[in-house]
Scaffold this active site. Structure first.
Site, mmCIF file in Angstrom:
data_model
loop_
_atom_site.group_PDB
_atom_site.id
_atom_site.type_symbol
_atom_site.label_atom_id
_atom_site.label_comp_id
_atom_site.label_asym_id
_atom_site.label_seq_id
_atom_site.Cartn_x
_atom_site.Cartn_y
_atom_site.Cartn_z
ATOM 1 C CG ASP A 36 40.556 39.917 33.669
ATOM 2 O OD1 ASP A 36 39.822 40.099 32.691
ATOM 3 O OD2 ASP A 36 40.867 38.805 34.112
ATOM 4 C CE LYS A 58 31.259 40.500 36.511
ATOM 5 N NZ LYS A 58 32.011 39.626 37.386
ATOM 6 C CG MET A 175 36.003 34.198 43.158
ATOM 7 S SD MET A 175 35.929 33.415 41.525
ATOM 8 C CE MET A 175 37.252 32.223 41.635
#
Ligand code: SAH
Length: 255
Positions: A36, A58, A175
């Site tokens: 990840d 990402k 988050m």
């Protein structure tokens, strides 16, 4: 038919020394690792030199690999008899969709083992030298996400604020930085504006920074301090114990 096995390994918040021994051993035995975004390179470097490393986050501005595709790749590798390690930031079972992965792997007949990691919320608060619970300030702690699944109503912040106030709970928000304005407004329905808040970015890494503020000033402080993801927001009286100036000269803004 033997469908093989996948080990979900918690890589902790970033500092390689916060890995568990069990996690380290699993990484060292892996033949393929699915990694990840938030896993640091130093941790990936513990993998054997000939192991296949698949980055599924990402990184480099690419779009993240769709969850279903990651699971498919893991299932295929497990069936081929590879030693599959799925490296996830923090603890695999605190957000980050570890629960869904386990369900889907098991549904495909793949055996799954999970190795805990130190979750970012825990490391973030500890790095400030204050506890998550304290007999005088907090009887418990809530790990909560500031980012709901698309289409989901998300967290009931007003109910949470009322409960945190009456039951004296520390809120650890993952988050939450991009939605901080809304979270602040909703929490203010049940918690005093003077409630101390810490925002910790890149906890446990050399790039760690933090700020201390109040709930009433949270969104402004985040903007002024330029705090960005990955950050943890901690709301509660335990934060009043942070001996800011002396111990943490790197703080970007004092209350
Ligand atoms: N499973 C992870 C959480 C995954 S969700 C864990 O247990 O830590 C991703 C969120 O975790 C980020 O948006 C951020 O809120 C938090 N996070 C992960 N690593 C962090 C770090 N080093 N410092 C601060 N927050 C972090």
């Amino acid at each position: 038919m033997n469908n093989g096995k996948v080990i979900l390994v918690g890589a902790g918040p970033g500092d390689p020394e916060l890995l568990t021994l069990k996690a380290l051993k699993a990484i060292q035995r892996a033949t393929v690792l699915f990694v990840d975004d938030l896993v640091s390179d130093e941790i990936v470097a513990f993998a054997p030199p000939n192991a296949r490393i698949v980055h599924v986050g990402k990184r480099g501005g690419c779009k993240s690999t769709p969850q279903a595709f990651i699971e498919k790749l893991m299932i295929m590798a497990a069936r081929e008899g590879e030693h599959v390690v799925r490296l996830k930031g923090g603890d695999p079972f605190i957000f980050g969709r570890g629960g869904e992965e386990v369900e889907n792997l098991r549904a495909a007949g793949v055996e799954v083992e999970v190795i805990n990691g130190i979750t970012a919320g825990l490391a973030a608060v500890t790095s400030l030298g204050v506890p998550l619970t304290h007999r005088q300030h907090a009887q418990g702690v809530v790990f909560v996400t500031g980012h709901a699944k698309p289409g989901d109503a998300g967290t009931d912040w007003q109910a949470l604020a009322a409960t945190a106030h009456s039951a004296r709970l520390t809120l650890v928000i993952y988050m939450g930085v991009s939605g901080a304005g809304r979270i602040q407004n909703e929490l203010l329905t049940g918690l005093p504006a003077a409630t101390p808040v810490a925002v910790i970015q890149n906890a446990s890494l050399p790039t760690q920074r933090h700020l201390i503020t109040t709930l009433g000033a949270l969104a402004d402080a985040i903007n002024e301090g330029g705090m960005a993801s990955p950050s943890i927001i901690v709301v509660g009286d335990v934060i009043s114990g942070v001996a800011l100036a002396a111990a943490h000269p790197e703080a970007v803004r004092a209350a």
